[in-house]
Enzyme design. Sequence first.
Site, PDB file in Angstrom:
ATOM      1  N   ARG A 289      13.601  21.029  16.564  1.00  0.00           N
ATOM      2  CA  ARG A 289      13.801  19.724  17.350  1.00  0.00           C
ATOM      3  C   ARG A 289      15.273  18.974  17.497  1.00  0.00           C
ATOM      4  O   ARG A 289      15.583  18.738  18.529  1.00  0.00           O
ATOM      5  CB  ARG A 289      12.521  18.725  16.806  1.00  0.00           C
ATOM      6  CG  ARG A 289      12.867  17.493  17.619  1.00  0.00           C
ATOM      7  CD  ARG A 289      11.433  16.469  17.490  1.00  0.00           C
ATOM      8  NE  ARG A 289      10.966  16.522  16.104  1.00  0.00           N
ATOM      9  CZ  ARG A 289      11.203  16.328  15.018  1.00  0.00           C
ATOM     10  NH1 ARG A 289      12.302  15.461  14.944  1.00  0.00           N
ATOM     11  NH2 ARG A 289      10.469  16.264  13.969  1.00  0.00           N
TER      12      ARG A 289
ATOM     13  N   TYR B 103      14.219   6.507  42.394  1.00  0.00           N
ATOM     14  CA  TYR B 103      13.335   7.440  42.015  1.00  0.00           C
ATOM     15  C   TYR B 103      11.952   6.843  41.850  1.00  0.00           C
ATOM     16  O   TYR B 103      11.979   6.077  40.682  1.00  0.00           O
ATOM     17  CB  TYR B 103      13.639   8.773  41.216  1.00  0.00           C
ATOM     18  CG  TYR B 103      12.726   9.553  40.732  1.00  0.00           C
ATOM     19  CD1 TYR B 103      11.808  10.368  41.792  1.00  0.00           C
ATOM     20  CD2 TYR B 103      12.107   9.923  39.166  1.00  0.00           C
ATOM     21  CE1 TYR B 103      10.778  11.207  41.232  1.00  0.00           C
ATOM     22  CE2 TYR B 103      11.012  10.492  38.822  1.00  0.00           C
ATOM     23  CZ  TYR B 103      10.390  11.125  39.895  1.00  0.00           C
ATOM     24  OH  TYR B 103       9.265  11.976  39.498  1.00  0.00           O
TER      25      TYR B 103
ATOM     26  N   ASP C 280      22.392   8.116  37.446  1.00  0.00           N
ATOM     27  CA  ASP C 280      21.549   9.301  37.868  1.00  0.00           C
ATOM     28  C   ASP C 280      22.054  10.193  38.884  1.00  0.00           C
ATOM     29  O   ASP C 280      22.104   9.789  39.966  1.00  0.00           O
ATOM     30  CB  ASP C 280      20.163   8.789  38.318  1.00  0.00           C
ATOM     31  CG  ASP C 280      19.021   9.815  38.611  1.00  0.00           C
ATOM     32  OD1 ASP C 280      19.569  11.095  38.602  1.00  0.00           O
ATOM     33  OD2 ASP C 280      17.920   9.514  38.560  1.00  0.00           O
TER      34      ASP C 280
ATOM     35  N   LYS D  19      16.463  20.059  38.995  1.00  0.00           N
ATOM     36  CA  LYS D  19      16.665  20.148  40.288  1.00  0.00           C
ATOM     37  C   LYS D  19      17.880  21.074  40.595  1.00  0.00           C
ATOM     38  O   LYS D  19      17.637  22.117  40.432  1.00  0.00           O
ATOM     39  CB  LYS D  19      16.907  18.712  40.981  1.00  0.00           C
ATOM     40  CG  LYS D  19      16.099  17.525  40.528  1.00  0.00           C
ATOM     41  CD  LYS D  19      14.733  17.867  41.101  1.00  0.00           C
ATOM     42  CE  LYS D  19      13.317  17.295  40.611  1.00  0.00           C
ATOM     43  NZ  LYS D  19      13.541  16.102  40.007  1.00  0.00           N
TER      44      LYS D  19
HETATM   45  C1  LIG Z   1      16.611  11.046  41.281  1.00  0.00           C
HETATM   46  C2  LIG Z   1      15.693  11.640  40.283  1.00  0.00           C
HETATM   47  N1  LIG Z   1      15.851  11.021  39.038  1.00  0.00           N
HETATM   48  C3  LIG Z   1      14.822  11.524  38.123  1.00  0.00           C
HETATM   49  C4  LIG Z   1      13.960  12.495  38.271  1.00  0.00           C
HETATM   50  C5  LIG Z   1      12.959  12.681  37.199  1.00  0.00           C
HETATM   51  O1  LIG Z   1      13.199  14.111  36.599  1.00  0.00           O
HETATM   52  P1  LIG Z   1      12.063  14.979  36.025  1.00  0.00           P
HETATM   53  O2  LIG Z   1      10.938  15.144  36.999  1.00  0.00           O
HETATM   54  O3  LIG Z   1      12.786  16.158  35.512  1.00  0.00           O
HETATM   55  O4  LIG Z   1      11.354  14.318  34.876  1.00  0.00           O
HETATM   56  C6  LIG Z   1      13.616  12.978  39.479  1.00  0.00           C
HETATM   57  C7  LIG Z   1      12.652  13.762  39.720  1.00  0.00           C
HETATM   58  O5  LIG Z   1      12.167  13.924  40.971  1.00  0.00           O
HETATM   59  C8  LIG Z   1      14.588  12.419  40.566  1.00  0.00           C
HETATM   60  O6  LIG Z   1      14.465  13.188  41.789  1.00  0.00           O
END
Ligand SMILES: Cc1ncc(COP(=O)(O)O)c(C=O)c1O
Length: 385
Positions: A51, A103, A175, A200
């Site tokens: 971990r 998001y 982000d 992504k």
């Molecule tokens: C811009 C953005 N930030 C964060 C996330 C969250 O990531 P995860 O789905 O890997 O937890 C997403 C997921 O779609 C996203 O599009």
Amino acid sequence: MSLKSPKFATKALHAGIEPDPSTGAIMTPIYQTSTYVQASPGQNKGYAYARGKNPTRSALEKNIAALENAKHGLCFSSGMGATDAVIKLLRPGDEVVTGNDLYGGSYRMFTKVFEPFGIKFHFIDLTDAENINNYINANTKLIWIETPTNPTMQIVDISACARIAKANNIILAVDNTFASPYLQNPIDLGADIVMHSVTKYLGGHSDVVMGALLTNDDSIYERLAFIHNSCGATPGPMDSFLVIRGIKTLHLRMERHCQNGEIIAHFLRSHPRVEKVYWPGFTDHPNHDIAKKQMRGYGGMISFVLKDAGLEETFKFASSFQVFSLAESLGGVESLINHPATMTHASIPKQERENAGVVDALLRLSVGVEDIEDLLEDLKQALDG
Ligand SMILES: Cc1ncc(COP(=O)(O)O)c(C=O)c1O
């Protein structure tokens, strides 16, 4: 790697990746182990329990850190796991200034998980970064931004946010999922923390869920690493291996995502059934100049509104593709179409969603790397059909 200043493509393939010391294997092995044998209590080879640390994950963390020009990297079991760790830097009573086009999962975590713990979030229009000043007080500890935003592709000026954050001794976290490190490096623009949904573009093949945090700040890193190990949202070695492999073609994939995205954005804009197209590469996009300044390309994420379409017609349209698949997520090699109002952004209340432009007739494309002729043919048949 001892090159003085390796370029992006070279870093994508080699940064943090060493031949396996025991065999010379050029590919980082999948160290599928939960623990490591110790010579005597506390005497180990730098790894005690998986971990806390795993060699496959360590290689990936170094690799992503190099791509973001960061000193430190931590990988998490999801993007949300990474975001969760950043918010856990805060204490009850602290305040966060963030965007009103986020998001949906981030919005849900902020409002449903952390507000009940006494953290206050201000969801504001960040298209003019100076607006942040109106929400800063002695309790403000974090500015959390997404740029381009999901799904209306707004652009937030990272350098301007960084100036405000520094002047007020506030952490700026970005982000960077939509841009990927190939198109944008927030730390170079003054951000303290970069977050990725590695799921992504970094992973790139729709086969892994993972997150990452990158920082140059030793003290922020120490605190995040403590949360990482203490709270335990760490990814496994198999997923780490898949992402190491995915990143080796990040620069090639991103070039094609950008090329295909540009052609499709212009095609959609010229189609009579389309009312509006959101894509930061248009010269009349409200913050195009900022996008041009802080990004190296405009990517393959495009949102658009169907003219005079209700929910039923929008659903029918979204289900009428041959190549684009109707699915959540983005950034993989294959093209996807998504209906934000009922899929990725369903957790945001209708009024707030619509205020941010996420109307029922809005669709989001993640343009993949297929042949552009086929993608155009697919869009034409769906729009004209
Ligand atoms: C811009 C953005 N930030 C964060 C996330 C969250 O990531 P995860 O789905 O890997 O937890 C997403 C997921 O779609 C996203 O599009």
